[in-house]
Write a protein that holds these residues in place. Structure first.
Motif, PDB file in Angstrom:
ATOM      1  N   ALA A   1     -20.079 -30.948 -45.863  1.00 58.16           N
ATOM      2  CA  ALA A   1     -20.989 -31.815 -46.609  1.00 58.16           C
ATOM      3  C   ALA A   1     -20.752 -31.644 -48.097  1.00 58.16           C
ATOM      4  O   ALA A   1     -20.510 -30.530 -48.578  1.00 58.16           O
ATOM      5  N   GLY A   2     -20.827 -32.742 -48.834  1.00 61.16           N
ATOM      6  CA  GLY A   2     -20.705 -32.673 -50.280  1.00 61.16           C
ATOM      7  C   GLY A   2     -21.988 -32.187 -50.912  1.00 61.16           C
ATOM      8  O   GLY A   2     -23.095 -32.501 -50.449  1.00 61.16           O
ATOM      9  N   VAL A   3     -21.843 -31.396 -51.958  1.00 63.05           N
ATOM     10  CA  VAL A   3     -22.978 -30.931 -52.766  1.00 63.05           C
ATOM     11  C   VAL A   3     -22.826 -31.566 -54.143  1.00 63.05           C
ATOM     12  O   VAL A   3     -21.810 -31.370 -54.813  1.00 63.05           O
ATOM     13  N   TRP A   4     -23.830 -32.323 -54.545  1.00 62.64           N
ATOM     14  CA  TRP A   4     -23.763 -33.064 -55.801  1.00 62.64           C
ATOM     15  C   TRP A   4     -24.976 -32.691 -56.645  1.00 62.64           C
ATOM     16  O   TRP A   4     -26.118 -32.859 -56.212  1.00 62.64           O
ATOM     17  N   ASP A   5     -24.713 -32.160 -57.844  1.00 61.27           N
ATOM     18  CA  ASP A   5     -25.788 -31.687 -58.721  1.00 61.27           C
ATOM     19  C   ASP A   5     -26.686 -30.695 -58.006  1.00 61.27           C
ATOM     20  O   ASP A   5     -27.911 -30.697 -58.176  1.00 61.27           O
ATOM     21  N   GLY A   6     -26.077 -29.839 -57.184  1.00 61.00           N
ATOM     22  CA  GLY A   6     -26.830 -28.783 -56.523  1.00 61.00           C
ATOM     23  C   GLY A   6     -27.561 -29.196 -55.263  1.00 61.00           C
ATOM     24  O   GLY A   6     -28.252 -28.369 -54.656  1.00 61.00           O
ATOM     25  N   ARG A   7     -27.397 -30.448 -54.824  1.00 56.28           N
ATOM     26  CA  ARG A   7     -28.097 -30.938 -53.632  1.00 56.28           C
ATOM     27  C   ARG A   7     -27.083 -31.369 -52.571  1.00 56.28           C
ATOM     28  O   ARG A   7     -26.103 -32.038 -52.886  1.00 56.28           O
ATOM     29  N   VAL A   8     -27.361 -31.010 -51.323  1.00 56.99           N
ATOM     30  CA  VAL A   8     -26.478 -31.408 -50.225  1.00 56.99           C
ATOM     31  C   VAL A   8     -26.763 -32.853 -49.854  1.00 56.99           C
ATOM     32  O   VAL A   8     -27.928 -33.246 -49.684  1.00 56.99           O
ATOM     33  N   PHE A   9     -25.728 -33.637 -49.713  1.00 57.54           N
ATOM     34  CA  PHE A   9     -25.889 -35.043 -49.357  1.00 57.54           C
ATOM     35  C   PHE A   9     -26.003 -35.194 -47.842  1.00 57.54           C
ATOM     36  O   PHE A   9     -25.098 -34.808 -47.102  1.00 57.54           O
ATOM     37  N   ARG A  10     -27.134 -35.711 -47.390  1.00 61.17           N
ATOM     38  CA  ARG A  10     -27.386 -36.049 -45.990  1.00 61.17           C
ATOM     39  C   ARG A  10     -27.210 -34.847 -45.047  1.00 61.17           C
ATOM     40  O   ARG A  10     -26.623 -34.972 -43.971  1.00 61.17           O
ATOM     41  N   LEU A  11     -27.752 -33.694 -45.451  1.00 64.38           N
ATOM     42  CA  LEU A  11     -27.637 -32.510 -44.602  1.00 64.38           C
ATOM     43  C   LEU A  11     -28.243 -32.727 -43.216  1.00 64.38           C
ATOM     44  O   LEU A  11     -27.627 -32.322 -42.216  1.00 64.38           O
ATOM     45  N   PRO A  12     -29.438 -33.321 -43.069  1.00 61.42           N
ATOM     46  CA  PRO A  12     -29.968 -33.535 -41.706  1.00 61.42           C
ATOM     47  C   PRO A  12     -29.013 -34.331 -40.823  1.00 61.42           C
ATOM     48  O   PRO A  12     -28.866 -34.023 -39.627  1.00 61.42           O
ATOM     49  N   ASP A  13     -28.349 -35.345 -41.397  1.00 58.13           N
ATOM     50  CA  ASP A  13     -27.397 -36.130 -40.609  1.00 58.13           C
ATOM     51  C   ASP A  13     -26.201 -35.283 -40.195  1.00 58.13           C
ATOM     52  O   ASP A  13     -25.691 -35.396 -39.069  1.00 58.13           O
ATOM     53  N   HIS A  14     -25.743 -34.427 -41.105  1.00 55.94           N
ATOM     54  CA  HIS A  14     -24.624 -33.548 -40.764  1.00 55.94           C
ATOM     55  C   HIS A  14     -25.007 -32.579 -39.641  1.00 55.94           C
ATOM     56  O   HIS A  14     -24.210 -32.334 -38.717  1.00 55.94           O
ATOM     57  N   LEU A  15     -26.216 -32.034 -39.696  1.00 52.98           N
ATOM     58  CA  LEU A  15     -26.618 -31.075 -38.662  1.00 52.98           C
ATOM     59  C   LEU A  15     -26.843 -31.768 -37.325  1.00 52.98           C
ATOM     60  O   LEU A  15     -26.552 -31.193 -36.262  1.00 52.98           O
ATOM     61  N   LEU A  16     -27.327 -32.995 -37.351  1.00 54.13           N
ATOM     62  CA  LEU A  16     -27.456 -33.752 -36.099  1.00 54.13           C
ATOM     63  C   LEU A  16     -26.082 -34.036 -35.504  1.00 54.13           C
ATOM     64  O   LEU A  16     -25.891 -33.958 -34.284  1.00 54.13           O
ATOM     65  N   ARG A  17     -25.115 -34.362 -36.368  1.00 55.46           N
ATOM     66  CA  ARG A  17     -23.769 -34.619 -35.848  1.00 55.46           C
ATOM     67  C   ARG A  17     -23.129 -33.332 -35.338  1.00 55.46           C
ATOM     68  O   ARG A  17     -22.367 -33.347 -34.365  1.00 55.46           O
ATOM     69  N   LEU A  18     -23.436 -32.199 -35.965  1.00 52.49           N
ATOM     70  CA  LEU A  18     -22.952 -30.922 -35.450  1.00 52.49           C
ATOM     71  C   LEU A  18     -23.457 -30.704 -34.038  1.00 52.49           C
ATOM     72  O   LEU A  18     -22.700 -30.277 -33.150  1.00 52.49           O
ATOM     73  N   ASP A  19     -24.738 -30.999 -33.804  1.00 48.25           N
ATOM     74  CA  ASP A  19     -25.285 -30.887 -32.454  1.00 48.25           C
ATOM     75  C   ASP A  19     -24.544 -31.803 -31.482  1.00 48.25           C
ATOM     76  O   ASP A  19     -24.269 -31.421 -30.336  1.00 48.25           O
ATOM     77  N   ALA A  20     -24.251 -33.023 -31.925  1.00 47.07           N
ATOM     78  CA  ALA A  20     -23.527 -33.958 -31.056  1.00 47.07           C
ATOM     79  C   ALA A  20     -22.135 -33.425 -30.718  1.00 47.07           C
ATOM     80  O   ALA A  20     -21.669 -33.549 -29.580  1.00 47.07           O
ATOM     81  N   SER A  21     -21.476 -32.812 -31.705  1.00 44.36           N
ATOM     82  CA  SER A  21     -20.156 -32.237 -31.452  1.00 44.36           C
ATOM     83  C   SER A  21     -20.244 -31.091 -30.457  1.00 44.36           C
ATOM     84  O   SER A  21     -19.434 -30.986 -29.528  1.00 44.36           O
ATOM     85  N   LEU A  22     -21.225 -30.223 -30.634  1.00 46.91           N
ATOM     86  CA  LEU A  22     -21.371 -29.085 -29.719  1.00 46.91           C
ATOM     87  C   LEU A  22     -21.667 -29.567 -28.304  1.00 46.91           C
ATOM     88  O   LEU A  22     -21.133 -29.034 -27.325  1.00 46.91           O
TER      89      LEU A  22
END
Length: 266
Positions: free
Chosen positions: A36-57
């Motif tokens: 995930a990209g971090v822009w100005d100290g904030r993660v972009f769309r972290l919940p979406d990334h973690l949901l996709r991680l679950d889908a991958s697992l």
């Protein structure tokens, strides 16, 4: 800013982080990950990334990730980080949680793509792990190396059989034909990229037409633009794909990139 890592809740400097040699992530590349990209100290769309991680697992027949815990660990890792960066999250088949926070990689954008067959990417209907963002990236990295040996910057992965446009080894790919964005269908087995989702949302809001489907490689001959994008790079217009040279102007790519940067910094 100090680059850092966290392994099972223990934070260290990035260079000091260690993983057991018998961990499945090391021994077999077995697990899922997200970048995930971090822009100005904030993660972009972290919940979406973690949901996709679950889908991958799930696609890899592994237990679900502890999303709340990973979000807490990401917040702890990001404390005091004010600029841009890259957050990577791994969950191995051994159950190990790994998070790393680093500066953005310094790498050139791929301007010349060499088509490469990708028989390991199969349609979702026929192959359970299809679309999983697995830690096993060997075939992708080999495709990049073979493309570089052929004189390109990176590979454009194509289906076997059929020769349909899929994705890049580490990036999504879109074709622009007559001003309309043509996106390969995720049902082909490609990764459902968060970056790709964002770009398609930007296109829809900007009134740029979007079609998702199955696009033969030969469609590049009719394309006005070929766009590559990932979580850590800009949306970039490719200059050449195989034997086809693309026009120098790329207004759709520019509009998509501007819209995505506005969302990243918003």
């Amino acid at each position: 800013m100090q680059q850092r890592a966290m392994v099972d809740g223990v934070m260290t400097g990035l260079e000091e982080a260690r993983l057991g040699i018998l961990d499945a992530g090391v021994a077999r590349g077995d697990g899922g990950f997200e970048t995930a990209g971090v822009w100005d100290g904030r993660v972009f769309r972290l919940p979406d990334h973690l949901l996709r991680l679950d889908a991958s697992l799930a696609a890899l027949a592994l237990p679900a990730a502890p999303r709340d815990l990973l979000a807490e660990e990401a917040a702890a890792l990001l404390e005091g980080w004010e600029g841009d960066g890259a957050l990577r999250v791994y969950v191995t088949a051994s159950g190990t949680r790994i998070l790393t926070l680093s500066v953005l990689p310094d790498r050139p954008d791929p301007r010349v793509l060499v088509p490469r067959p990708a028989p390991w990417i199969q349609p979702a209907a026929a192959y359970e792990p299809a679309g999983a963002k697995s830690m096993s990236y060997g075939p992708n990295m080999a495709a990049t190396r073979w493309a570089v040996r052929a004189g390109g910057d990176d590979a454009l992965l194509c289906s076997v059989p059929g020769g349909l446009v899929l994705e890049g080894p580490t990036f999504g790919v879109l074709l622009v034909v007559d001003g309309v964005v043509h996106a390969p269908d995720v049902e082909l087995g490609i990764i459902d990229s968060i970056s790709r989702r964002t770009v398609l949302e930007v296109a829809a809001r900007a009134g740029i037409g979007v079609r998702q489907g199955r696009w033969p490689l030969e469609l590049v001959a009719e394309a006005d633009e070929v766009v590559v994008m990932s979580s850590l790079r800009a949306a970039t217009a490719v200059r050449r794909v195989g034997r086809w040279t693309l026009p120098e102007a790329h207004p759709v790519t520019d509009a998509l990139d501007a819209g995505r940067w506005a969302r990243r910094r918003g």
